[in-house]
Scaffold this motif. Structure first.
Motif, PDB file in Angstrom:
ATOM      1  N   THR A   1      46.910  46.048  54.464  1.00  0.00           N
ATOM      2  CA  THR A   1      46.975  45.033  53.413  1.00  0.00           C
ATOM      3  C   THR A   1      45.710  44.195  53.372  1.00  0.00           C
ATOM      4  OG1 THR A   1      48.032  43.504  54.962  1.00  0.00           O
ATOM      5  CG2 THR A   1      49.474  44.864  53.599  1.00  0.00           C
ATOM      6  N   LYS A   2      44.927  44.190  54.439  1.00  0.00           N
ATOM      7  CA  LYS A   2      43.693  43.406  54.485  1.00  0.00           C
ATOM      8  C   LYS A   2      42.519  44.125  53.818  1.00  0.00           C
ATOM      9  CE  LYS A   2      45.429  40.213  57.200  1.00  0.00           C
ATOM     10  NZ  LYS A   2      45.519  38.814  56.909  1.00  0.00           N
ATOM     11  N   TYR A   3      42.643  45.440  53.596  1.00  0.00           N
ATOM     12  CA  TYR A   3      41.554  46.189  52.980  1.00  0.00           C
ATOM     13  C   TYR A   3      41.569  46.018  51.466  1.00  0.00           C
ATOM     14  CZ  TYR A   3      41.113  48.566  57.455  1.00  0.00           C
ATOM     15  OH  TYR A   3      40.930  48.848  58.777  1.00  0.00           O
ATOM     16  N   THR A   4      40.408  46.184  50.849  1.00  0.00           N
ATOM     17  CA  THR A   4      40.301  46.101  49.393  1.00  0.00           C
ATOM     18  C   THR A   4      40.831  47.391  48.781  1.00  0.00           C
ATOM     19  OG1 THR A   4      38.317  44.793  49.689  1.00  0.00           O
ATOM     20  CG2 THR A   4      38.685  45.709  47.515  1.00  0.00           C
ATOM     21  N   ASP A   5      41.578  47.261  47.696  1.00  0.00           N
ATOM     22  CA  ASP A   5      42.072  48.450  46.994  1.00  0.00           C
ATOM     23  C   ASP A   5      40.914  49.096  46.239  1.00  0.00           C
ATOM     24  OD1 ASP A   5      44.630  48.021  47.848  1.00  0.00           O
ATOM     25  OD2 ASP A   5      45.205  46.844  46.095  1.00  0.00           O
ATOM     26  N   PHE A   6      40.919  50.422  46.201  1.00  0.00           N
ATOM     27  CA  PHE A   6      39.892  51.135  45.458  1.00  0.00           C
ATOM     28  C   PHE A   6      40.515  52.345  44.807  1.00  0.00           C
ATOM     29  CE2 PHE A   6      39.898  52.974  49.648  1.00  0.00           C
ATOM     30  CZ  PHE A   6      39.805  54.337  49.416  1.00  0.00           C
ATOM     31  N   GLU A   7      39.804  52.847  43.806  1.00  0.00           N
ATOM     32  CA  GLU A   7      40.280  54.001  43.058  1.00  0.00           C
ATOM     33  C   GLU A   7      39.091  54.926  42.834  1.00  0.00           C
ATOM     34  OE1 GLU A   7      41.593  54.714  38.472  1.00  0.00           O
ATOM     35  OE2 GLU A   7      42.359  52.916  39.453  1.00  0.00           O
ATOM     36  N   VAL A   8      39.262  56.207  43.086  1.00  0.00           N
ATOM     37  CA  VAL A   8      38.193  57.182  42.904  1.00  0.00           C
ATOM     38  C   VAL A   8      38.187  57.600  41.439  1.00  0.00           C
ATOM     39  CG1 VAL A   8      37.341  59.459  43.569  1.00  0.00           C
ATOM     40  CG2 VAL A   8      38.448  57.992  45.259  1.00  0.00           C
ATOM     41  N   SER A   9      36.992  57.496  40.826  1.00  0.00           N
ATOM     42  CA  SER A   9      36.866  57.824  39.412  1.00  0.00           C
ATOM     43  C   SER A   9      35.850  58.948  39.250  1.00  0.00           C
ATOM     44  CB  SER A   9      36.408  56.593  38.640  1.00  0.00           C
ATOM     45  OG  SER A   9      36.153  56.944  37.304  1.00  0.00           O
ATOM     46  N   SER A  10      36.104  59.860  38.345  1.00  0.00           N
ATOM     47  CA  SER A  10      35.160  60.935  38.048  1.00  0.00           C
ATOM     48  C   SER A  10      34.715  60.868  36.586  1.00  0.00           C
ATOM     49  CB  SER A  10      35.792  62.294  38.358  1.00  0.00           C
ATOM     50  OG  SER A  10      36.963  62.448  37.580  1.00  0.00           O
ATOM     51  N   ASP A  11      34.869  59.706  35.980  1.00  0.00           N
ATOM     52  CA  ASP A  11      34.487  59.513  34.582  1.00  0.00           C
ATOM     53  C   ASP A  11      32.965  59.342  34.483  1.00  0.00           C
ATOM     54  OD1 ASP A  11      34.544  59.056  31.883  1.00  0.00           O
ATOM     55  OD2 ASP A  11      35.160  56.955  32.051  1.00  0.00           O
ATOM     56  N   PRO A  12      32.248  60.175  33.696  1.00  0.00           N
ATOM     57  CA  PRO A  12      30.790  60.055  33.600  1.00  0.00           C
ATOM     58  C   PRO A  12      30.338  58.730  32.985  1.00  0.00           C
ATOM     59  CG  PRO A  12      31.566  61.952  32.325  1.00  0.00           C
ATOM     60  CD  PRO A  12      32.760  61.317  32.956  1.00  0.00           C
TER      61      PRO A  12
END
Length: 188
Positions: free
Chosen positions: A53-64
């Protein structure tokens, strides 16, 4: 000399006693109240941190389209070639002219397309040397022309040194702006 040995032995023995207490190793007669807490000295000795819960949320994107914003921040993989026809730039930079290649000597530009003239300071800033690097061809003719130009500009004799195998000329003093001005007139 013998007195120094005796003094050094007593000092070293007291240092060993204090180091034992700091490390947390107790002698048989020492009290537990004297133990010093051991600090975390490196990441290896610190406890493992598993709270996700202490880590930042991230999302992997492959959008150019989104990747274009990331590419702006990355370092360039190559240095673009300079434009050939440049009249006046605010920085005063000018490209190398073709007529410079017909001279008996040639001064190559750096990888960033700048003139290789540097000021080297030593002896706490009291000694200043101007270095001209990347010289090819007849370095002695270039040295004679530059030395004559600097003498006419300053009305003082200039101390210099030629390092022919490495293609470097050193001048005693700060003459970077004068040498760059002369190189620009010659087309380098």
């Amino acid at each position: 000399m013998a007195a120094l040995r005796i003094f050094a032995r007593t000092v070293l023995s007291t240092c060993r006693q204090y180091s034992r207490r700091i490390d947390g190793v107790l002698s048989p007669g020492e009290d537990l109240g004297l133990r010093v807490a051991k600090r975390w000295a490196s990441f290896k000795t610190s406890p493992v941190y598993n709270e996700e819960t202490k880590y930042t949320d991230f999302e992997v994107s492959s959008d150019p389209k989104e990747w274009a914003f990331v590419e702006r921040c990355l370092k360039a993989t190559y240095i673009p070639s300079p434009p050939k026809e440049v009249h006046d730039l605010p920085s005063g930079w000018k490209p190398q002219r073709e007529e410079a290649k017909s001279l008996p000597y040639y001064i190559e530009r750096t990888k960033n397309h700048q003139q290789p003239v540097y000021l080297v300071r030593s002896k706490r800033g009291l000694r200043r040397l101007t270095n001209v690097r990347k010289i090819q061809g007849n370095i002695i003719a270039l040295h004679a022309e530059l030395k004559q130009y600097l003498f006419e500009a300053t009305n003082r004799p200039i101390g210099s040194q030629i390092l022919e195998p490495s293609g470097v000329i050193k001048f005693r003093g700060d003459y970077v702006s004068l040498i760059k001005e002369w190189l620009t007139k010659k087309g380098f």
